[in-house]
Design a protein around this motif. Structure first.
Motif, PDB file in Angstrom:
ATOM      1  N   VAL A  31       0.852  -1.187   0.000  1.00 34.76           N
ATOM      2  CA  VAL A  31       0.000   0.000   0.000  1.00 34.76           C
ATOM      3  C   VAL A  31       0.889   1.238   0.000  1.00 34.76           C
ATOM      4  CG1 VAL A  31      -1.808   1.275   1.224  1.00 34.76           C
ATOM      5  CG2 VAL A  31      -1.807  -1.235   1.230  1.00 34.76           C
ATOM      6  N   SER A  32       0.799   2.020  -1.046  1.00 39.55           N
ATOM      7  CA  SER A  32       1.668   3.183  -1.209  1.00 39.55           C
ATOM      8  C   SER A  32       1.237   4.351  -0.335  1.00 39.55           C
ATOM      9  CB  SER A  32       1.667   3.641  -2.672  1.00 39.55           C
ATOM     10  OG  SER A  32       2.176   2.640  -3.523  1.00 39.55           O
ATOM     11  N   HIS A  33       2.196   5.229  -0.046  1.00 40.16           N
ATOM     12  CA  HIS A  33       1.915   6.524   0.560  1.00 40.16           C
ATOM     13  C   HIS A  33       1.691   7.533  -0.561  1.00 40.16           C
ATOM     14  CE1 HIS A  33       3.719   4.502   3.990  1.00 40.16           C
ATOM     15  NE2 HIS A  33       3.361   5.508   4.773  1.00 40.16           N
ATOM     16  N   THR A  34       0.789   8.462  -0.360  1.00 36.42           N
ATOM     17  CA  THR A  34       0.551   9.491  -1.375  1.00 36.42           C
ATOM     18  C   THR A  34       0.132  10.802  -0.729  1.00 36.42           C
ATOM     19  OG1 THR A  34      -0.642  10.064  -3.406  1.00 36.42           O
ATOM     20  CG2 THR A  34      -1.868   8.850  -1.727  1.00 36.42           C
ATOM     21  N   THR A  35       0.423  11.890  -1.436  1.00 36.88           N
ATOM     22  CA  THR A  35       0.008  13.215  -0.964  1.00 36.88           C
ATOM     23  C   THR A  35      -1.307  13.654  -1.596  1.00 36.88           C
ATOM     24  OG1 THR A  35       1.296  14.305  -2.718  1.00 36.88           O
ATOM     25  CG2 THR A  35       2.405  13.932  -0.604  1.00 36.88           C
ATOM     26  N   ARG A  36      -1.864  12.869  -2.503  1.00 37.51           N
ATOM     27  CA  ARG A  36      -3.123  13.296  -3.114  1.00 37.51           C
ATOM     28  C   ARG A  36      -4.282  13.058  -2.157  1.00 37.51           C
ATOM     29  NH1 ARG A  36      -6.607   9.446  -4.538  1.00 37.51           N
ATOM     30  NH2 ARG A  36      -6.007   7.492  -5.536  1.00 37.51           N
ATOM     31  N   ALA A  37      -5.358  13.777  -2.400  1.00 37.51           N
ATOM     32  CA  ALA A  37      -6.542  13.624  -1.554  1.00 37.51           C
ATOM     33  C   ALA A  37      -7.245  12.306  -1.867  1.00 37.51           C
ATOM     34  CB  ALA A  37      -7.495  14.792  -1.797  1.00 37.51           C
ATOM     35  N   PRO A  38      -7.883  11.705  -0.873  1.00 36.27           N
ATOM     36  CA  PRO A  38      -8.619  10.454  -1.123  1.00 36.27           C
ATOM     37  C   PRO A  38      -9.787  10.683  -2.084  1.00 36.27           C
ATOM     38  CG  PRO A  38      -8.287  10.821   1.233  1.00 36.27           C
ATOM     39  CD  PRO A  38      -7.914  12.087   0.547  1.00 36.27           C
ATOM     40  N   ARG A  39     -10.009   9.716  -2.976  1.00 37.25           N
ATOM     41  CA  ARG A  39     -11.194   9.750  -3.826  1.00 37.25           C
ATOM     42  C   ARG A  39     -12.353   9.121  -3.071  1.00 37.25           C
ATOM     43  NH1 ARG A  39      -7.608   7.428  -8.622  1.00 37.25           N
ATOM     44  NH2 ARG A  39      -6.856   9.366  -9.585  1.00 37.25           N
ATOM     45  N   GLU A  40     -13.527   9.319  -3.589  1.00 34.52           N
ATOM     46  CA  GLU A  40     -14.716   8.772  -2.936  1.00 34.52           C
ATOM     47  C   GLU A  40     -14.605   7.259  -2.791  1.00 34.52           C
ATOM     48  OE1 GLU A  40     -19.597   8.626  -3.509  1.00 34.52           O
ATOM     49  OE2 GLU A  40     -18.353   9.780  -4.897  1.00 34.52           O
ATOM     50  N   GLY A  41     -14.790   6.777  -1.589  1.00 35.95           N
ATOM     51  CA  GLY A  41     -14.752   5.341  -1.328  1.00 35.95           C
ATOM     52  C   GLY A  41     -13.385   4.818  -0.931  1.00 35.95           C
ATOM     53  N   GLU A  42     -12.330   5.589  -1.110  1.00 36.69           N
ATOM     54  CA  GLU A  42     -10.993   5.131  -0.740  1.00 36.69           C
ATOM     55  C   GLU A  42     -10.797   5.203   0.771  1.00 36.69           C
ATOM     56  OE1 GLU A  42      -8.194   5.930  -4.634  1.00 36.69           O
ATOM     57  OE2 GLU A  42      -8.344   7.526  -3.134  1.00 36.69           O
ATOM     58  N   ARG A  43     -10.054   4.211   1.298  1.00 34.52           N
ATOM     59  CA  ARG A  43      -9.832   4.133   2.735  1.00 34.52           C
ATOM     60  C   ARG A  43      -8.353   4.254   3.063  1.00 34.52           C
ATOM     61  NH1 ARG A  43     -12.379  -1.577   3.599  1.00 34.52           N
ATOM     62  NH2 ARG A  43     -11.471  -1.772   1.519  1.00 34.52           N
ATOM     63  N   ASN A  44      -8.059   5.060   4.063  1.00 32.06           N
ATOM     64  CA  ASN A  44      -6.679   5.245   4.486  1.00 32.06           C
ATOM     65  C   ASN A  44      -6.123   3.942   5.051  1.00 32.06           C
ATOM     66  OD1 ASN A  44      -4.296   6.804   5.010  1.00 32.06           O
ATOM     67  ND2 ASN A  44      -4.879   6.881   7.160  1.00 32.06           N
ATOM     68  N   GLU A  70       6.922  11.551  -8.363  1.00 34.36           N
ATOM     69  CA  GLU A  70       5.840  12.518  -8.487  1.00 34.36           C
ATOM     70  C   GLU A  70       5.073  12.222  -9.760  1.00 34.36           C
ATOM     71  OE1 GLU A  70       4.879  17.285  -8.056  1.00 34.36           O
ATOM     72  OE2 GLU A  70       6.947  16.561  -7.947  1.00 34.36           O
ATOM     73  N   TYR A  71       3.755  12.179  -9.653  1.00 38.66           N
ATOM     74  CA  TYR A  71       2.906  11.854 -10.794  1.00 38.66           C
ATOM     75  C   TYR A  71       1.700  12.787 -10.806  1.00 38.66           C
ATOM     76  CZ  TYR A  71      -0.048   9.206 -14.008  1.00 38.66           C
ATOM     77  OH  TYR A  71      -0.849   8.844 -15.057  1.00 38.66           O
ATOM     78  N   VAL A  72       1.541  13.509 -11.883  1.00 38.00           N
ATOM     79  CA  VAL A  72       0.431  14.447 -12.074  1.00 38.00           C
ATOM     80  C   VAL A  72       0.262  15.350 -10.840  1.00 38.00           C
ATOM     81  CG1 VAL A  72      -1.933  14.698 -12.940  1.00 38.00           C
ATOM     82  CG2 VAL A  72      -0.679  12.630 -13.439  1.00 38.00           C
ATOM     83  N   GLY A  73       1.384  15.850 -10.332  1.00 40.08           N
ATOM     84  CA  GLY A  73       1.348  16.820  -9.252  1.00 40.08           C
ATOM     85  C   GLY A  73       1.268  16.256  -7.850  1.00 40.08           C
ATOM     86  N   ASN A  74       1.228  14.928  -7.716  1.00 39.44           N
ATOM     87  CA  ASN A  74       1.163  14.300  -6.397  1.00 39.44           C
ATOM     88  C   ASN A  74       2.346  13.352  -6.200  1.00 39.44           C
ATOM     89  OD1 ASN A  74      -1.495  15.331  -5.475  1.00 39.44           O
ATOM     90  ND2 ASN A  74      -2.248  14.173  -7.235  1.00 39.44           N
ATOM     91  N   LEU A  75       2.726  13.154  -4.948  1.00 39.31           N
ATOM     92  CA  LEU A  75       3.844  12.281  -4.614  1.00 39.31           C
ATOM     93  C   LEU A  75       3.343  10.896  -4.197  1.00 39.31           C
ATOM     94  CD1 LEU A  75       5.901  14.829  -2.478  1.00 39.31           C
ATOM     95  CD2 LEU A  75       6.396  14.112  -4.823  1.00 39.31           C
ATOM     96  N   TYR A  76       4.066   9.862  -4.618  1.00 34.50           N
ATOM     97  CA  TYR A  76       3.729   8.485  -4.283  1.00 34.50           C
ATOM     98  C   TYR A  76       5.004   7.773  -3.842  1.00 34.50           C
ATOM     99  CZ  TYR A  76      -0.571   9.353  -6.950  1.00 34.50           C
ATOM    100  OH  TYR A  76      -1.761   9.867  -7.408  1.00 34.50           O
ATOM    101  N   GLY A  77       4.907   6.903  -2.840  1.00 36.67           N
ATOM    102  CA  GLY A  77       6.096   6.195  -2.387  1.00 36.67           C
ATOM    103  C   GLY A  77       5.770   4.859  -1.738  1.00 36.67           C
ATOM    104  N   THR A  78       6.756   3.941  -1.754  1.00 39.31           N
ATOM    105  CA  THR A  78       6.608   2.594  -1.192  1.00 39.31           C
ATOM    106  C   THR A  78       7.457   2.459   0.060  1.00 39.31           C
ATOM    107  OG1 THR A  78       6.222   1.611  -3.371  1.00 39.31           O
ATOM    108  CG2 THR A  78       6.952   0.129  -1.623  1.00 39.31           C
ATOM    109  N   SER A  79       6.855   2.025   1.153  1.00 44.46           N
ATOM    110  CA  SER A  79       7.565   1.849   2.418  1.00 44.46           C
ATOM    111  C   SER A  79       8.635   0.768   2.298  1.00 44.46           C
ATOM    112  CB  SER A  79       6.581   1.469   3.524  1.00 44.46           C
ATOM    113  OG  SER A  79       7.268   1.031   4.682  1.00 44.46           O
ATOM    114  N   ARG A  80       9.864   1.137   2.588  1.00 40.87           N
ATOM    115  CA  ARG A  80      10.970   0.174   2.538  1.00 40.87           C
ATOM    116  C   ARG A  80      10.795  -0.914   3.599  1.00 40.87           C
ATOM    117  NH1 ARG A  80      16.213   0.757   0.739  1.00 40.87           N
ATOM    118  NH2 ARG A  80      15.888   3.004   0.473  1.00 40.87           N
TER     119      ARG A  80
END
Length: 205
Positions: A31-44, A70-80
């Motif tokens: 499960v990636s970390h991201t700085t984008r806002a959650p979409r409808e139905g998405e769970r943290n 960084e993708y389309v203005g948001n950051l995404y990352g995978t926990s080591r």
């Protein structure tokens, strides 16, 4: 595993993991970390770990990401740490990541198997993005432009799957996973135990 947005990689991964569970093969979806806002139905914590930019930046500084992009203005990352723990436990770890992230992972874990999922056509990809109903037309156009750049980097991946028919795409990834599990390095411990029995028998004779 990487693909353009709307390429279908998440659906393919989930179906292959279900098949693996039926065989008793342990697997883990990162499960990636991201700085984008959650979409409808998405769970943290289920779909993504949603964090703000300062938190993400601090995690980068501490070296907590196996990869990030960084993708389309948001950051995404995978926990080591999450990936390393699952690998140590013997699970096959699936990463649903961007092209830049996949390249980072391959450079840090050379034995990782990289797979790129291609849509069968521009028209199909646009249709899939529109049918999701999650993005405005301008955002979809931007995703298409980004997709063109990402798809040009497919030669750097170990395998390419054309996601025209979902069932066939799932079968292709399933075959790749099965082959990867038969690699010499993965089978070495079991092979050595078997060989030890033969060596012991030969000594007794």
């Amino acid at each position: 595993m990487a693909s353009p947005s709307g390429g279908g990689k998440t659906t393919i991964i989930r179906q292959v993991m279900a098949a693996m569970a039926g065989r008793g093969w342990p697997s883990y979806f990162s499960v990636s970390h991201t700085t984008r806002a959650p979409r409808e139905g998405e769970r943290n914590g289920v779909d993504y770990h949603f964090v703000d930019r300062p938190t993400f930046a601090a995690m980068i500084e501490r070296g907590e990401f196996l990869e990030w992009a960084e993708y389309v203005g948001n950051l995404y990352g995978t926990s080591r740490s999450a990936v390393e723990a699952q690998r140590a436990a013997g699970a096959d770890v699936f990463l649903d990541i961007e092209v830049q992230g996949a390249e980072q992972v391959k450079s840090r874990i050379p034995e990782a198997v990289s797979v790129f999922v291609l849509p069968p056509s521009l028209a199909v990809l646009r249709q899939r993005l529109e049918q999701r109903g999650k993005d405005a037309p301008a955002v979809i156009d931007k995703r298409i432009r980004v997709a063109a750049k990402e798809m040009a980097r497919y030669p750097g991946f170990d395998y390419v799957i054309i996601n025209d028919r979902l069932e066939e795409a799932v079968q292709a990834l399933d075959a790749i996973v099965a082959a990867a599990r038969c690699r010499t390095a993965r089978q070495a411990a079991l092979a050595e135990r078997i060989l030890a029995d033969f060596r012991a028998a030969c000594v007794e004779v």
